[in-house]
Design an enzyme around this catalytic site. Sequence first.
Site, PDB file in Angstrom:
ATOM      1  CB  CYS A 111      -0.886  -0.007   1.243  1.00  0.00           C
ATOM      2  SG  CYS A 111      -1.960   1.429   1.359  1.00  0.00           S
ATOM      3  CG  HIS A 154      -5.565  -2.493  -1.104  1.00  0.00           C
ATOM      4  ND1 HIS A 154      -4.523  -3.082  -0.427  1.00  0.00           N
ATOM      5  CD2 HIS A 154      -5.334  -1.149  -1.015  1.00  0.00           C
ATOM      6  CE1 HIS A 154      -3.715  -2.144   0.059  1.00  0.00           C
ATOM      7  NE2 HIS A 154      -4.187  -0.969  -0.289  1.00  0.00           N
ATOM      8  CD  GLU A 155      -6.476   1.220  -3.929  1.00  0.00           C
ATOM      9  OE1 GLU A 155      -6.646   2.219  -3.197  1.00  0.00           O
ATOM     10  OE2 GLU A 155      -5.387   0.611  -4.006  1.00  0.00           O
ATOM     11  CG  HIS A 158      -7.289   2.709   1.023  1.00  0.00           C
ATOM     12  ND1 HIS A 158      -6.512   3.011   2.118  1.00  0.00           N
ATOM     13  CD2 HIS A 158      -6.466   2.056   0.167  1.00  0.00           C
ATOM     14  CE1 HIS A 158      -5.273   2.553   1.924  1.00  0.00           C
ATOM     15  NE2 HIS A 158      -5.217   1.960   0.750  1.00  0.00           N
TER      16      HIS A 158
HETATM   17 NI    NI Z   1      -3.561   1.043  -0.175  1.00  0.00          NI
END
Ligand code: NI
Length: 183
Positions: A111, A154-155, A158
Amino acid sequence: MLKTKDILDEKDKRLRQVSKEVIFPLTEEDKKAIELMKEYLTNSQIETLEKKYHLRPGMGLSAVQLGILKRFIVIVHEQEEKETFKTYIVVNPTITSSSEEIIFVEEGEGCLSVNRPYEGIIPRHARVTIEGFDMDGNKVKYRAREELAIAFQHEIDHLNGILFIDRIDKKDPFKDYDKYRYI
Ligand code: NI
């Protein structure tokens, strides 16, 4: 041009906040941020430019990593032939379906907000369908698998204030290693 130091570090509390839905039209600031994210991610995956501009390689960014608490993400995915890329820009992304099969990245996820190696298994769906909007507010729908599916998960994490390190079992980082398929 976006610099590596412009990307928020894991200690920054904004990364733990839930980002807000975008109301169209996008502001000029948001459009500019998307262009910068795309440029950074593309350049960072081209070795000569990565070195020249001191970038950290990455394939995805969410707006919150630039300190913008709005729900949009950019993923630049390298295609099989080197140095050709497909860019995904998704505003208000949601995962509308996901596979039962779970996979993980054997070497661990990375990341751009986590500047240290971090070992452990992060279980992710092997295939996901993502729906959302493009920059102009048109509906988009993508089916992603393997590495790209992990990048979307993953995004989107966030945008919900979740970092990949939060998904690693603290007591047993390699728990379920044999249970899931690794890539
Ligand atoms: Ni990330």
